[in-house]
Design a protein around this motif. Structure first.
Motif, PDB file in Angstrom:
ATOM      1  N   ASN A  88      93.136 -65.726  39.954  1.00 24.93           N
ATOM      2  CA  ASN A  88      94.300 -65.335  39.137  1.00 24.93           C
ATOM      3  C   ASN A  88      95.342 -64.470  39.860  1.00 24.93           C
ATOM      4  N   TYR A  89      95.495 -63.204  39.472  1.00 23.39           N
ATOM      5  CA  TYR A  89      96.541 -62.347  40.054  1.00 23.39           C
ATOM      6  C   TYR A  89      96.178 -61.770  41.426  1.00 23.39           C
ATOM      7  N   ASN A  90      94.917 -61.848  41.815  1.00 24.36           N
ATOM      8  CA  ASN A  90      94.488 -61.117  43.020  1.00 24.36           C
ATOM      9  C   ASN A  90      95.276 -61.491  44.280  1.00 24.36           C
ATOM     10  N   PRO A  91      95.453 -62.793  44.584  1.00 27.58           N
ATOM     11  CA  PRO A  91      96.227 -63.115  45.795  1.00 27.58           C
ATOM     12  C   PRO A  91      97.723 -62.832  45.651  1.00 27.58           C
ATOM     13  N   VAL A  92      98.218 -62.720  44.410  1.00 30.84           N
ATOM     14  CA  VAL A  92      99.648 -62.420  44.195  1.00 30.84           C
ATOM     15  C   VAL A  92      99.901 -60.930  44.441  1.00 30.84           C
ATOM     16  N   MET A  93      98.957 -60.107  43.984  1.00 33.80           N
ATOM     17  CA  MET A  93      99.137 -58.655  44.082  1.00 33.80           C
ATOM     18  C   MET A  93      98.791 -58.099  45.461  1.00 33.80           C
ATOM     19  N   ALA A  94      97.838 -58.725  46.145  1.00 31.30           N
ATOM     20  CA  ALA A  94      97.379 -58.170  47.431  1.00 31.30           C
ATOM     21  C   ALA A  94      98.539 -57.887  48.394  1.00 31.30           C
ATOM     22  N   PRO A  95      99.580 -58.755  48.468  1.00 26.83           N
ATOM     23  CA  PRO A  95     100.672 -58.472  49.412  1.00 26.83           C
ATOM     24  C   PRO A  95     101.790 -57.592  48.851  1.00 26.83           C
ATOM     25  N   ALA A  96     101.663 -57.098  47.603  1.00 26.26           N
ATOM     26  CA  ALA A  96     102.810 -56.477  46.923  1.00 26.26           C
ATOM     27  C   ALA A  96     102.708 -54.959  46.795  1.00 26.26           C
ATOM     28  N   ALA A  97     101.820 -54.327  47.550  1.00 24.63           N
ATOM     29  CA  ALA A  97     101.654 -52.875  47.412  1.00 24.63           C
ATOM     30  C   ALA A  97     101.664 -52.211  48.786  1.00 24.63           C
ATOM     31  N   SER A  98     101.953 -50.922  48.805  1.00 20.58           N
ATOM     32  CA  SER A  98     101.920 -50.177  50.068  1.00 20.58           C
ATOM     33  C   SER A  98     100.498 -50.123  50.616  1.00 20.58           C
ATOM     34  N   VAL A  99      99.540 -49.933  49.709  1.00 21.28           N
ATOM     35  CA  VAL A  99      98.129 -49.882  50.110  1.00 21.28           C
ATOM     36  C   VAL A  99      97.353 -50.858  49.227  1.00 21.28           C
ATOM     37  N   THR A 100      96.630 -51.782  49.831  1.00 20.28           N
ATOM     38  CA  THR A 100      95.852 -52.754  49.060  1.00 20.28           C
ATOM     39  C   THR A 100      94.366 -52.547  49.322  1.00 20.28           C
ATOM     40  N   ILE A 101      93.645 -52.325  48.230  1.00 15.70           N
ATOM     41  CA  ILE A 101      92.200 -52.099  48.316  1.00 15.70           C
ATOM     42  C   ILE A 101      91.496 -53.309  47.700  1.00 15.70           C
ATOM     43  N   ALA A 102      90.635 -53.934  48.484  1.00 12.92           N
ATOM     44  CA  ALA A 102      89.906 -55.107  47.995  1.00 12.92           C
ATOM     45  C   ALA A 102      88.443 -54.760  47.810  1.00 12.92           C
ATOM     46  N   GLU A 103      87.922 -55.047  46.603  1.00 12.06           N
ATOM     47  CA  GLU A 103      86.475 -54.951  46.425  1.00 12.06           C
ATOM     48  C   GLU A 103      85.909 -56.358  46.417  1.00 12.06           C
ATOM     49  N   VAL A 104      84.728 -56.502  47.040  1.00  9.39           N
ATOM     50  CA  VAL A 104      84.150 -57.838  47.198  1.00  9.39           C
ATOM     51  C   VAL A 104      82.696 -57.830  46.749  1.00  9.39           C
ATOM     52  N   GLU A 105      82.263 -59.000  46.241  1.00 10.09           N
ATOM     53  CA  GLU A 105      80.855 -59.106  45.843  1.00 10.09           C
ATOM     54  C   GLU A 105      79.969 -59.251  47.070  1.00 10.09           C
ATOM     55  N   GLU A 106      80.512 -59.937  48.079  1.00 11.50           N
ATOM     56  CA  GLU A 106      79.726 -60.188  49.287  1.00 11.50           C
ATOM     57  C   GLU A 106      80.568 -59.800  50.496  1.00 11.50           C
ATOM     58  N   HIS A 125      91.698 -67.355  51.529  1.00  9.60           N
ATOM     59  CA  HIS A 125      92.742 -67.368  50.493  1.00  9.60           C
ATOM     60  C   HIS A 125      93.783 -66.287  50.730  1.00  9.60           C
ATOM     61  N   THR A 126      93.336 -65.061  51.006  1.00  9.03           N
ATOM     62  CA  THR A 126      94.242 -63.951  51.321  1.00  9.03           C
ATOM     63  C   THR A 126      93.882 -63.448  52.713  1.00  9.03           C
ATOM     64  N   PRO A 127      94.824 -63.518  53.669  1.00  9.98           N
ATOM     65  CA  PRO A 127      94.503 -63.007  55.002  1.00  9.98           C
ATOM     66  C   PRO A 127      94.419 -61.478  55.003  1.00  9.98           C
ATOM     67  N   GLY A 128      93.566 -60.955  55.860  1.00  6.34           N
ATOM     68  CA  GLY A 128      93.361 -59.506  55.944  1.00  6.34           C
ATOM     69  C   GLY A 128      94.622 -58.727  56.269  1.00  6.34           C
ATOM     70  N   LEU A 129      95.623 -59.403  56.789  1.00  6.97           N
ATOM     71  CA  LEU A 129      96.918 -58.788  57.069  1.00  6.97           C
ATOM     72  C   LEU A 129      97.458 -58.003  55.867  1.00  6.97           C
ATOM     73  N   PHE A 130      97.165 -58.496  54.652  1.00  7.71           N
ATOM     74  CA  PHE A 130      97.673 -57.846  53.435  1.00  7.71           C
ATOM     75  C   PHE A 130      96.746 -56.748  52.913  1.00  7.71           C
ATOM     76  N   VAL A 131      95.601 -56.595  53.531  1.00  7.54           N
ATOM     77  CA  VAL A 131      94.557 -55.739  52.945  1.00  7.54           C
ATOM     78  C   VAL A 131      94.357 -54.483  53.790  1.00  7.54           C
ATOM     79  N   SER A 132      94.375 -53.310  53.140  1.00  3.24           N
ATOM     80  CA  SER A 132      94.226 -52.043  53.862  1.00  3.24           C
ATOM     81  C   SER A 132      92.776 -51.587  53.941  1.00  3.24           C
ATOM     82  N   MET A 133      92.042 -51.811  52.872  1.00  2.00           N
ATOM     83  CA  MET A 133      90.645 -51.346  52.800  1.00  2.00           C
ATOM     84  C   MET A 133      89.785 -52.403  52.120  1.00  2.00           C
TER      85      MET A 133
END
Lengths: 232, 220
Positions: free
Chosen positions: A182-200, A213-221
């Motif tokens: 849903n919104y996760n790949p849309v929001m990941a690139p739209a913030a100054s700091v992006t925090i991703a939580e993962v099941e695995e 789906h979302t390259p780590g380039l958009f992810v801070s943590m």
């Protein structure tokens, strides 16, 4: 590159009072539930929350979960989203809503995610036919394009994006599962700091580049979610 | 008092608008029942939260919390289904890539204006994807009860509730009738079994033109 932090508490440590926070998810599907719990525990106040829903009810116990937990804990000043949903039956929502301590900006779902995408893409805004002839057009620039009326909508940026993925590698490459995308790949690139939580949590190199789906380039943590309830 | 057709029968009648090969969307309420009548058809159902190829509701015990519909209920995905982000899902909706959408309504005007997000209750309104669907889908089919809880017509000359979209509705399927929105007004195409055109007109505010081919709504 290793962006892994040890815990959800550590991941949200910099989200202070007054922060603008986006949260992925639709209803309770694909929400960053561990980061939300950590933000509730941290207790930051006067937050602006950008999310599709203002939390949603669990069909089994009838209680609100998701970003609604932040409202229940009196941490939210403003909500920007498309469907506040069943939260209206809870006094802990209605009281600050009526006293205007909690402000709502309710906008069409397509406009919500396109405003987020615009911020992510470095665009100044976009013209959409959605909302023409409705209360949504009030106060907005109107233009006839291709013979059709459009309204101007502006980007929506956040200080922090909290997203949830099924799998993530240590450098922040993310893979979502089913409609939890849903919104996760849309929001990941739209913030100054992006925090991703993962099941695995996987090692760098574990993913086929074609499947990211979302390259780590958009992810801070990246943090491995401590506990998944996955309510619906 | 006489009763019209059931909600399931409204959804079943609406589902007959769908032709094989179509990609269609369904909203909340009665529209949510439409996919149950499309099982086995050569049709892909789009759900605004990002599923193309949504199947029927998940069976008890087989729910997957990562697979839900627009009403947040656990559903299934048909073979050949695909998942997209919200951004792509609304590109599909706004960009005219859906042949049809089924939406609920508080009111529809005689020009096809739709009001379905802010109703009579004191709840907190939210339009979700309805405004995008109203402008983007090639055809908007409304499924609803013909009158409100107090018996007041929901098909009106002018909507009194805030609009979702202007002149966007093509067809209205209710418990009493099937009504087509034409350039020159509303055409009564079908009536529920046991109802006359005059009875449907009495439950409708604007004047209806009775189709020369007026027939009964066929059972599911």
């Amino acid at each position: 590159m290793d962006k892994v932090v040890k815990s959800s508490d550590e991941a949200v440590a910099d989200i202070g009072d007054g922060a603008v926070v986006m949260s992925g998810g639709f209803g309770l599907c694909g929400i960053p539930e561990n980061l939300i719990r950590a933000l509730v525990a941290k207790g930051s106040r006067n937050l602006t929350i950008i999310a599709n829903n203002l939390g949603s009810t669990d069909s089994k116990d009838g209680k609100i979960y998701g970003v609604g937990l932040l409202v229940r804990n009196a941490q939210v000043r403003k909500f920007i989203g498309s469907f506040p949903g069943p939260i209206a039956k809870f006094p802990w929502f209605m009281e600050p809503y009526r006293s205007k301590a909690l402000e709502l900006e309710i906008i069409p779902q397509g406009t919500l995610n396109e405003r987020i995408r615009c911020a992510a893409a470095g665009l100044g805004g976009f013209y959409t036919p959605t909302g023409v002839g409705t209360p949504i057009e009030e106060g907005k620039e109107k233009r006839v394009l291709g013979g059709r009326e459009h309204i101007l909508e502006l980007p929506l940026h956040a200080d922090f994006a909290l997203v949830k993925a099924h799998r993530g590698d240590r450098s922040g490459n993310l893979i979502y599962r089913r409609s939890a995308r849903n919104y996760n790949p849309v929001m990941a690139p739209a913030a100054s700091v992006t925090i991703a939580e993962v099941e695995e949590l996987c090692e760098v190199g574990a993913f086929d580049p074609d499947g990211v789906h979302t390259p780590g380039l958009f992810v801070s943590m990246v943090v491995k979610g401590e506990r998944y309830e996955k309510r619906y | 008092m006489k009763k019209g057709i059931s909600k399931g029968a409204i959804a079943a009648r609406a589902s007959r608008e769908v032709k094989d090969g179509m990609y269609v969307n369904v909203g909340y309420g009665i529209p949510n029942l439409v996919p149950e009548y499309l099982a086995g058809r050569d049709v892909f159902v789009h759900a605004e939260n990002g599923i193309i190829g949504m199947g029927p509701l998940a069976r008890k015990g087989q729910e997957d919390p990562d697979v839900v519909n627009a009403a947040k209920q656990p559903v299934t995905i048909v073979p050949g289904g695909a998942i997209v982000s919200q951004s792509d899902s609304f590109m599909i909706i706004r960009g005219g890539h859906l042949a049809m959408t089924f939406l609920g309504a508080f009111q529809v005007s005689e020009r096809g204006d739709l009001a379905n997000w802010k109703g009579p209750g004191d709840g907190i309104p939210g339009m979700g994807g309805a405004m995008d669907l109203a402008v983007g889908a090639k055809r908007v089919v409304v499924t609803m009860t013909h009158t409100d809880k107090d018996g007041a017509p929901k098909i009106v000359k002018e909507c009194s509730f805030p609009l979702t979209g202007r002149k966007c509705v093509s067809l209205i399927v209710t418990d009493l009738a099937v009504i087509r929105v034409a350039d020159n007004g509303l055409i009564l195409e079908e009536v529920a079994p046991g109802f006359t055109a005059a009875e449907v007109q009495r439950a409708t505010e604007p004047a209806l033109t009775v189709s020369p081919g007026l027939k009964e709504i066929a059972p599911p």
